[in-house]
Design a protein around this motif. Sequence first.
Motif, PDB file in Angstrom:
ATOM      1  N   LYS A 213       0.869  -1.095  -0.004  1.00  0.00           N
ATOM      2  CA  LYS A 213       0.220   0.104   0.080  1.00  0.00           C
ATOM      3  C   LYS A 213       0.990   1.270   0.058  1.00  0.00           C
ATOM      4  O   LYS A 213       0.499   2.034  -0.470  1.00  0.00           O
ATOM      5  CB  LYS A 213      -0.948  -0.039   1.063  1.00  0.00           C
ATOM      6  N   GLN A 214       1.989   1.079   0.672  1.00  0.00           N
ATOM      7  CA  GLN A 214       2.913   2.349   0.860  1.00  0.00           C
ATOM      8  C   GLN A 214       3.311   2.640  -0.448  1.00  0.00           C
ATOM      9  O   GLN A 214       3.378   3.996  -0.929  1.00  0.00           O
ATOM     10  CB  GLN A 214       3.898   1.873   1.936  1.00  0.00           C
ATOM     11  N   GLN A 215       3.900   1.568  -1.335  1.00  0.00           N
ATOM     12  CA  GLN A 215       4.340   1.943  -2.627  1.00  0.00           C
ATOM     13  C   GLN A 215       3.307   2.132  -3.826  1.00  0.00           C
ATOM     14  O   GLN A 215       3.740   2.555  -4.789  1.00  0.00           O
ATOM     15  CB  GLN A 215       5.422   0.894  -2.950  1.00  0.00           C
ATOM     16  N   GLY A 216       2.007   1.894  -3.239  1.00  0.00           N
ATOM     17  CA  GLY A 216       0.911   1.907  -4.556  1.00  0.00           C
ATOM     18  C   GLY A 216       1.043   0.731  -5.173  1.00  0.00           C
ATOM     19  O   GLY A 216       1.950   0.215  -5.727  1.00  0.00           O
ATOM     20  N   PHE A 217      -0.254   0.067  -5.148  1.00  0.00           N
ATOM     21  CA  PHE A 217      -0.260  -1.319  -6.141  1.00  0.00           C
ATOM     22  C   PHE A 217      -1.673  -1.482  -6.437  1.00  0.00           C
ATOM     23  O   PHE A 217      -2.481  -0.961  -6.357  1.00  0.00           O
ATOM     24  CB  PHE A 217       0.258  -2.485  -5.070  1.00  0.00           C
TER      25      PHE A 217
ATOM     26  N   ARG B 139      -2.039   8.368  -7.452  1.00  0.00           N
ATOM     27  CA  ARG B 139      -1.331   6.960  -7.960  1.00  0.00           C
ATOM     28  C   ARG B 139      -2.098   6.174  -9.039  1.00  0.00           C
ATOM     29  O   ARG B 139      -1.515   5.454  -9.531  1.00  0.00           O
ATOM     30  CB  ARG B 139      -1.193   6.034  -6.796  1.00  0.00           C
ATOM     31  N   VAL B 218      -0.930   1.436 -11.956  1.00  0.00           N
ATOM     32  CA  VAL B 218      -0.713   2.428 -10.660  1.00  0.00           C
ATOM     33  C   VAL B 218       0.511   2.846 -11.152  1.00  0.00           C
ATOM     34  O   VAL B 218       1.492   2.515 -11.803  1.00  0.00           O
ATOM     35  CB  VAL B 218      -0.372   1.385  -9.492  1.00  0.00           C
TER      36      VAL B 218
END
Lengths: 221, 221
Positions: A213-217, B139, B218
């Motif tokens: 979630k932190q890095q976006g997925f 994002r 993303v």
Amino acid sequence: MFHHSVDNVIFGCRDGKLEVCLIQHADGPAKGQWGLPGDFIQDNESLEDAAVRTLRTRTGIDDIFLQQFKTFGALDRYPNERVITTAYFALIRPQDYEAVAGAHELDAAWFPTTSLPELMYDHGDILNEGLECLKRKVRYEPVGFRLLSKKFTLLELQRLYEAILNKALNKPNFRRKMLHMKLLIDCNEKQTGGAHRAAKLYRFDADVYQQLKQQGFVFEL
Amino acid sequence: MFHHSVDNVIFGCRDGKLEVCLIQHADGPAKGQWGLPGDFIQDNESLEDAAVRTLRTRTGIDDIFLQQFKTFGALDRYPNERVITTAYFALIRPQDYEAVAGAHELDAAWFPTTSLPELMYDHGDILNEGLECLKRKVRYEPVGFRLLSKKFTLLELQRLYEAILNKALNKPNFRRKMLHMKLLIDCNEKQTGGAHRAAKLYRFDADVYQQLKQQGFVFEL
């Protein structure tokens, strides 16, 4: 000045089918009609409090995470007077939350989204917007895991995604992509009692999800 | 019954800084105070119509895409009476939309989100929720491209993402990831007039975005 109400779109999943919780009104202008569990906001309650109170008193469902998703204010959405309504949405397991009609309901029940009764006012539109919201969410959040049992098979997960997205997914592709994300932990157990060959059980890895979630997925479905 | 208002959070980007459009009230209970351009809903208008009308009359900004993001209904959010407000949000280029105070405003102006005047009522909270919404959006949608000029450099794009996410991004990583997505088309032109070495200009490929959107994607930032 306007009346203001809240309406709840509560989704569940059972036997691979997406369901929604509805009530049938016992009195008032919508007597006998089916609709989303909603009510007017009282003077002393916030929108969120009203959504929680309404759901509890009308369906018996309590203690769940409700998320606001849209406010509906079309001029003609309610008969004879102007009512603006704020819609909330939640994902739960119907098995864990029996719908029980309150004092002002003839009935409260779960319905598959594919076979709904006729809905009052613009509740069909509100439900559809809730569905669209769920379709968007499912790509970026592991919402499915709130709808399934703690341990589930890959086929159950696929059936759920298919029910939400309303389309068939390719089985090998789905499995490959899901396992590739490392979001699933192999329980080293097999499902018992099914009519078919016993399938492996998985559970959801919340830690990996937080990292992702932190890095976006995205769930590539 | 309650009063119901709309408030608009209009984001722009200028010189790599994220900006928001605010008004200073000339009359009413908030006289002299700065806030988001908002107003009470009238009997004959929908929420969307109210948001459009309010923005036009208070700031002169018209003909933009407003998106509803949240309704705020805390008991104490407004002085002396209960007012529920539905917030809308938009992304535009401040260069294209000068803010012009209406008849009931002392001023209408763009402010960098990092140096805002004190805001009335809960408008600071509404603005922050708008920012969070923008951070999530950035994002999964190429929102940046609505804020920049048609042709832009990779550094301008990076500065914008940094302004929205409020953190520094690694330059080589950012460039590699952005170019890898194939969302940018090389204009085969260089920026002129800058103090630095002329940088390549890019534009956004809407067709590729539509394709990516279908499969879910993303921006890995």
